[in-house]
Design an enzyme around this catalytic site. Structure first.
Site, PDB file in Angstrom:
ATOM      1  N   LYS A 170     147.747  -9.430  69.599  1.00 48.14           N
ATOM      2  CA  LYS A 170     148.076  -8.301  69.127  1.00 48.14           C
ATOM      3  C   LYS A 170     149.720  -8.143  69.057  1.00 48.14           C
ATOM      4  O   LYS A 170     150.561  -8.845  69.844  1.00 48.14           O
ATOM      5  CB  LYS A 170     147.752  -6.823  69.815  1.00 48.14           C
ATOM      6  N   ARG A 184     132.574  -6.093  70.702  1.00 54.27           N
ATOM      7  CA  ARG A 184     131.257  -6.268  69.956  1.00 54.27           C
ATOM      8  C   ARG A 184     130.690  -7.295  70.694  1.00 54.27           C
ATOM      9  O   ARG A 184     129.364  -7.257  70.925  1.00 54.27           O
ATOM     10  CB  ARG A 184     131.353  -6.259  68.378  1.00 54.27           C
TER      11      ARG A 184
END
Ligand code: BES
Ligand code: MN
Ligand code: ZN
Length: 498
Positions: A275, A349
């Site tokens: 990020k 996920r």
């Protein structure tokens, strides 16, 4: 953090020093109980002060005065309840939070009930819940307290109403819920150097004190089970992952359990798909789903809810490292399905895929709800006050939506559709872990759906509500502990045996 508030319940007319809190509508009329305490001059005093201060008795406004002579109190705090219409739908936790904010750091007697409106024991308990949540602060790491801030002293509220014995009883359940929220907030606010997976598991294990069975899975066991997706995320961190399974059996052993599953990424750097630096510190909150599950289990066990619940959390840290998983890796999940990694920042996920599969195979739950700070896309869609709900079951979705309305933890249903599922088909494996920029929250939900068998399931994307929360009357903390009140409510309304 330790509660900075003490709350007691007593009969109307109890005397004592400190502040005196009374409620008025927009007609500024004092209720019978308040009139009794303030005497004949009370109404006149309030009317004159209100006119000087332009206080109109609007909902959630307050007028603070020196207590009139002859009244045993330091200050008189007049809290507005608004119009007849406002008074017909008082949000009791919010009113409690607002009131606690007005007397923060002080002792106050609160004359519940304005204009003769009957205040039920349940209302008073909810008022106390809101007051408790409002007083929460996370200041464990502040070594210097501000010298004359009233935040240093605790707040004490004496709630006065005729139904005080029943209220004290009802408040016990509300207190269990408040504790659950506080536990969730603490977990979310803690920094990841303190709250790494093993420490998270240790804190979750404290639920055993309430009779919750806690099982902690270590990496060796996860490898045996084949949790290749979760383990891939964890492999870049020097901190070992944990899966914690918490079982509260409050109902008959024949009752099928419900399952609550949480994403617990203690820090999400993005991994190799790192990020950008701005705001990366917020990613300590990427375990808000797991925190909500632990907080809910605490609430249910503490109030001995008659329901069987399996709570399971996947706790990992997502870091860049020479040993990290990488884009183009293909990993095999516990379900046997293979996943091509496109972006290591779509890690939540992968964690959920294996935890959901494990819970589904081992416990055959009657339904599954997962909570995850899963996508930035849900924040773009719904902002920071509403969570995204994806579900394969209309009844479950409706019940969750209603529990959200009732608690103020609002959700909005989002679509699952074949096009979103198609977006995660992979050239090389059974699926890939991102579906591109379009419909990012929905493709993430579709990914999770591939790990859910034929069982009612709801996915709550809480990326917006789970951290950096806006200040409200019942929350001043970065981590709001979103979900504990909603899930507690859902269980109470629909799944507890009498
Ligand atoms: N934890 C983040 C989602 C998130 C973002 C939570 C902002 C709270 C605030 C998640 O793991 C993530 O990085 N998602 C990516 C997915 C993308 C790479 C497909 C995202 O949303 O950008
Ligand atoms: Mn991520
Ligand atoms: Zn994440």
């Amino acid at each position: 953090m330790a509660d900075a508030i003490t709350i007691t319940f007593g009969p109307l007319g109890s005397a004592g020093r400190g502040d005196l809190v009374v409620f008025v509508g927009d007609d500024l009329a004092l209720g019978g109980a308040a009139r009794d305490v303030l005497g004949s001059g009370g109404a006149d005093l309030v009317a004159r002060a209100a006119s000087v201060e332009k206080f109109k008795g609007r909902s959630l406004s307050a007028l603070v005065l020196p207590a009139p002579a002859g009244i045993e109190a330091d200050r008189l705090v007049v809290v507005g309840l608004g119009s007849d219409k406002d008074r017909a739908k008082i949000d009791w936790p919010v009113l409690g939070g607002f009131t606690a904010g007005k007397v923060s750091g002080r002792t106050a007697r609160v004359v519940l009930g304005a204009n003769g409106a009957p205040v039920t024991a349940e209302n008073a308990a909810e008022f106390a819940l809101g007051a408790r949540l409002r007083s929460y602060r996370f200041d464990r790491y502040k070594t210097k307290k501000k010298p004359d801030s009233d935040e240093n002293g605790g707040t004490t509220l004496h709630l006065l109403l005729s139904e005080h014995e029943a209220a004290a009883q009802a408040a016990k359940a509300a207190e269990a819920v408040a504790e659950g929220v506080v536990i969730a907030r603490d977990l979310i606010n803690e920094p990841p150097n303190v709250l790494y997976p093993e420490e998270f598991a240790r804190r979750a294990s404290e639920l055993t004190k309430l009779g919750v069975e806690v099982e902690v899975l270590e990496p060796a066991r996860m490898r045996e089970l084949g949790m290749g997706a979760l383990l891939a995320v964890a492999q870049g961190s020097v901190r070992e992952p944990r899966v914690v399974v918490m079982r509260w059996n409050g109902a008959d052993s024949a009752e099928t359990p419900v399952a609550l599953i949480g994403k617990g990424v203690v820090f999400d750097s993005g991994g190799v798909s790192i990020k950008s630096a701005g705001g990366m510190e917020d990613m300590k909150g990427d375990m808000g789903g797991a925190a909500a599950v632990v907080g809910t289990l605490h609430a249910l066990a503490s109030r001995k809810a008659k329901v069987n619940v399996v709570g399971a959390i996947g706790i990992v840290e997502n870091m860049p490292d020479g040993g990290s998983y990488r884009p183009s890796d293909i990993v095999t999940s516990m379900s046997g399905q293979t996943i091509e990694v496109i972006n290591t920042d779509a890690e939540g996920r992968l964690v959920l895929a294996d935890v959901i599969w494990h819970v589904q195979s081992a416990y055959k739950p009657r339904f599954i709800i997962d909570l995850a700070t899963l996508t930035g896309a849900i924040i773009v869609a719904l902002g920071q006050d509403i969570a995204g709900l994806f579900s394969n079951d209309d009844d479950l979705a409706a019940r969750i939506t209603a529990a959200g309305e009732a608690t103020g933890e609002k959700v909005w249903r989002m679509p699952l559709a074949p096009s979103f599922d198609k977006a995660i088909d992979s050239k090389f494996a059974d699926m890939k872990n991102t579906g591109g920029r379009h419909g990012g929250a929905a493709t993430a939900a579709s990914f999770i759906k591939r790990f859910v068998n034929d069982v009612p399931w709801a996915h709550l994307d809480i990326a917006g509500v789970g951290m950096s929360s806006n200040a409200t009357e019942i929350n001043r903390s970065w981590g709001a502990g979103w979900g504990v009140r909603l899930l507690d409510r859902l269980m109470r309304e629909h799944y507890e045996t009498k």
